[in-house]
Every structure is written in C-alpha cells, then in structure tokens.
Design an enzyme around this catalytic site. Structure first.
Site, PDB file in Angstrom:
ATOM      1  N   PRO A   2     -22.854  13.485 -53.018  1.00 24.21           N
ATOM      2  CA  PRO A   2     -22.234  13.758 -54.258  1.00 24.21           C
ATOM      3  C   PRO A   2     -21.059  14.696 -54.366  1.00 24.21           C
ATOM      4  O   PRO A   2     -20.066  14.281 -54.873  1.00 24.21           O
ATOM      5  CB  PRO A   2     -23.359  14.187 -55.154  1.00 24.21           C
ATOM      6  N   GLU A   3     -21.078  15.879 -54.077  1.00 31.25           N
ATOM      7  CA  GLU A   3     -20.025  16.722 -54.661  1.00 31.25           C
ATOM      8  C   GLU A   3     -18.736  16.710 -53.833  1.00 31.25           C
ATOM      9  O   GLU A   3     -18.686  16.084 -52.784  1.00 31.25           O
ATOM     10  CB  GLU A   3     -20.576  18.132 -54.896  1.00 31.25           C
TER      11      GLU A   3
END
Length: 287
Positions: A2-3
DNA sequence: AGTTGCCCCTGCGCGC
DNA sequence: TGCGCGCAGGGGCAAC
C-alpha cells in the site's frame, strides 16, 4: 503493498524490468481486478497486446505505465495487490489475477491480489496523468509538491488531522502506517482538528511525513509478511524502525509510556498518550 | 460543500 | 477441531 514507499519500490522494479518491452498476450483471470476498466476485461486485454511499455510513473499510491503519449496502464495495489516479475512457467500464485507476457519471451508480469481491492485499467493521459486520478494530490516526495498550500489546507480542515493525512486529494501516498509514524514524530494526537494546528505544528507534521516515507523507501519499505514485497518477491526492512504503528502495549521510544491502540475509521490508530496529547490537554499544557 | 460512515474482499489468529 | 469474531499497508461513494 500500500503506501508510498512500497509503491515506489514496485515502480522502480517495473522501470527496470518492463520498460521498452512489447506485450505479447494478456490473460485477465479475474474480472474484478479489471473492474475500473469500464469497457471490460476483454477490451483491456485486446488493447494492450502489441503495445510497448514506457517507464512506470507514480503519484501517491497509484502507478501507471505509459503506452505512448496519451494512454497508460493504470494500477493500484489496494490492500493486498502485488506486481511480480516471474519466469515463464513458474507456478501460478493462488491469487493470480492478470498475466502479461512479452514478445521477447522473457519473464512475465503478474498482478496478484488476495482481496482484489486493487486493479488495472487502461486510461487516457491528461497532461501526463491518467484522467481518472487527476483528483489525487501530488505526494510529498514529488518536487512539485507545494508545502505552503498543503499546510494552509490542512489548517483549514475541521476534521481530525489523521483523517486529513489519509485524504489523498489533500496529500497522497500517506496510509495508516506512515500517518501514525508521522504523527508520533511530530508529537501530535491523531484526532486534533486541523483547524487547531499552529503553523509550526502543521509544518512539523508535513516534515515528519516526508522524512518517515523517505527513510522507509531507503530500506525497501515496510513488510510484515510476504504480502508486501517488491517485483522480485523481496521484503523491505522498515518494520523494525516503526515507533508507533502496531506497537500497542510496548514502550514509547521517547518517554517509555506504553503505546495505545484505539479504533479509528474501521482501522486502528497507534499513539503515545503522553507525547501525543489531545487538543484540550495541549492547550492546557501550553497556557 | 465538506465531512463521515459503510462497503467492497480473502485469510489469519484468537478465544470459546 | 471447529466456528465466529475482529483485524489487515485502501479508497470510492452514498448519505448526512
């Protein structure tokens, strides 16, 4: 994965392994992974065959591979998506959703996604950015990110500062881990209203977010398990540097008070109840 | 218009 | 062992 740091790790892998290669075939094995391509998975596959992939680009947690000047393959990894470079003939992953092979008969590109929150689509480029993500703000590692503009917008938000950090139209790339880490570094409580932040506090928070993501990127991102890996299946090492996220019940690295976890937005927020006091407490402490 | 919540999925670890 | 529950690096969108 994700990030921002994890997505950037993937982008670099794509740049190295797919730039300049021409697509031979596309297998869309799960329609949900192509749902953002409105014309459907067959159209996605047909329009990709024969195209030559450009250098992968990224904004926040989105990445895209240009196909010439005005079109691109857009990808988002969601919570559990992976883009993997695999030798032809390697066993299919359990959650393999899309397979892309190349005319050079070299290793293939696979989109694997357990939860299918992520996906791929073909998008028109508008000023170099896929049209469907023009609402996504620049991320703080982008040289054109405007610090003063973000700080002013943050301080105009009535909502809690963590919610603002997670709002990808305000600042992109920050997710649950790096939001908590940035707030810990800046010594701010996650639920402080944006409007309550002083100018120095808001600047401190932006600096913290930028620094923590840059440090994570430098060591390959944060990996708790095999879900978060680069295109070659390798993990990053930042999990050992986390100060707040996932550390409920463990001592704060600054003051040894135990880190607290509270439910927040159907997720979790981790913070030090001593270093990161809520608004009222801070105001009292300052006066 | 800005803000908040709900929901999309699969799998894992926990307590009973 | 089995089952139910809560939880997981995200984000779009309906409803206030």
């Amino acid at each position: 994965m994700p990030e921002l740091p994890e997505v950037e790790v993937v982008r670099r892998g794509l740049e190295r392994w797919t730039a300049g290669r021409t697509v031979a075939a596309v297998e869309a094995l799960h329609p949900r992974a192509i749902r953002r391509h409105v014309a459907g998975p067959d159209d996605f596959a047909a329009r990709l065959v024969g195209r030559t992939l450009g250098v992968a680009q990224r904004r926040g947690k989105y990445l895209w591979v240009p196909l010439g000047e005005d079109e691109a393959v857009l990808g988002h990894l969601g919570m559990s998506g992976q883009l993997l470079i695999q030798p032809i003939g390697a066993p299919d992953e359990k959650h393999l959703r899309v397979r892309i092979t190349f005319t050079d008969d070299g290793p293939e590109l696979r989109f694997v996604d357990q939860r299918t929150f992520g996906g791929l689509s073909l998008e028109a480029l508008k000023d170099g950015v896929p049209a469907t993500i023009v609402h996504i703000a620049r991320d703080p590692l982008d040289p054109e990110f405007q610090d003063a503009k973000f700080v002013a917008a943050l301080r105009a938000k009535n909502t809690g500062v963590k919610r603002a950090l997670l709002d990808q139209s305000l600042i992109s790339g920050v997710g649950n881990i790096y939001a908590d880490e940035a707030l810990w570094r800046a010594r701010l409580h996650f639920d402080r209203p944006g409007t309550s932040l002083t100018l120095p506090e808001a600047k401190r928070l932006l600096t913290a977010a930028r620094e923590v993501m840059a440090e994570a990127l430098a060591v390959g991102g944060t990996s708790f398990d095999a879900l978060y890996v680069n295109v070659n299946g390798e993990s990053g090492y930042f999990s050992r540097s986390l100060n707040a996220y996932g550390r409920a019940g463990q001592p704060c690295g600054r003051c040894a008070t135990l880190i607290t976890r509270v439910a927040f937005m159907n997720r979790s927020s981790y913070f030090c109840p001593r270093c990161q006091k809520a608004a009222g407490q801070n105001l009292v402490a300052r006066s």
